[in-house]
Write an enzyme that holds these catalytic residues in place. Structure first.
Site, PDB file in Angstrom:
ATOM      1  N   ASP A  80      39.251  43.966  39.305  1.00 61.02           N
ATOM      2  CA  ASP A  80      39.349  44.182  37.858  1.00 61.02           C
ATOM      3  C   ASP A  80      40.255  45.369  37.532  1.00 61.02           C
ATOM      4  O   ASP A  80      41.013  45.344  36.563  1.00 61.02           O
ATOM      5  CB  ASP A  80      37.966  44.417  37.252  1.00 61.02           C
ATOM      6  N   ASP A  88      30.354  43.095  41.587  1.00 60.00           N
ATOM      7  CA  ASP A  88      30.789  44.219  40.760  1.00 60.00           C
ATOM      8  C   ASP A  88      29.964  45.431  41.166  1.00 60.00           C
ATOM      9  O   ASP A  88      28.796  45.304  41.519  1.00 60.00           O
ATOM     10  CB  ASP A  88      30.574  43.917  39.272  1.00 60.00           C
TER      11      ASP A  88
END
Length: 191
Positions: free
Chosen positions: A144, A129
């Site tokens: 995402d 991330d």
């Protein structure tokens, strides 16, 4: 044997779904590779001032790092979602729905690749991330973003009454007494 209009358009819809999914996966994996190669773990780089920043983290859990000890369960769920979308895709006749399922498939596979092939090992890998918006309590990646975009588009299509076949179910108008007219209840509009 005559070929119906909906079955003629089906291959094109499936191609759109596949292209959207592939593009989503490719963009996600390329950006993650660039982050891993160019940022140190925890490093913060302003992108749009303080509004958007890159901050490299490894997430073993789900959204908001929930369930860190259950990474393997998220791997199984992502694999199941992938299989379901591929199986379900044959029902889609709408380009808009092809985008929904293409984005969802691409985002799911993008994070599944991390879980299967990143450290610490197969099925328990940590997801890379790197995007953070300080006003939000989350750090996320482009997989995402694809999943979120799919859900927003899903809600829009559902609210508008657009079916998987691309038809829009039009509500029958009410007469002066508030009764629904029966003559237009089955009208559909191709979307």
């Amino acid at each position: 044997m005559a070929v119906s209009e909906s079955s003629k358009g089906r291959p094109r819809v499936l191609i759109v779904l596949a292209v959207v999914a592939f593009a989503s996966i490719a963009i996600d994996q390329i950006t993650k590779l660039l982050v891993v190669q160019n940022l140190e773990l925890g490093e913060v780089v302003p992108v749009v001032g303080d509004l958007i920043q890159f901050r490299f983290v490894k997430n073993s859990g789900a959204a908001f790092s929930i369930g860190n000890a259950y990474t393997w369960i998220f791997s199984i769920l992502a694999a199941a979602v992938t299989v379901f979308i591929i199986w379900f895709a044959r029902r889609i006749r709408s380009f808009a729905w092809a985008w929904v399922f293409g984005l969802l498939l691409g985002g799911t596979i993008g994070n599944l690749i991390d879980r299967l092939f990143k450290e610490p090992g197969f099925g328990v890998g940590h997801v890379v991330d790197f995007i953070t918006i300080p006003l939000l309590p989350a750090i996320f990646n482009l997989a995402d973003v694809s999943i979120t975009a799919a859900m927003v588009l899903f809600l829009i299509l559902t609210i508008r009454g657009i079916g998987l076949d691309g038809t829009r179910h039009v509500a029958a108008p009410k007469d002066a007494d508030g009764e629904t007219g029966s003559t237009t209840a089955d009208e559909r509009e191709q979307v």
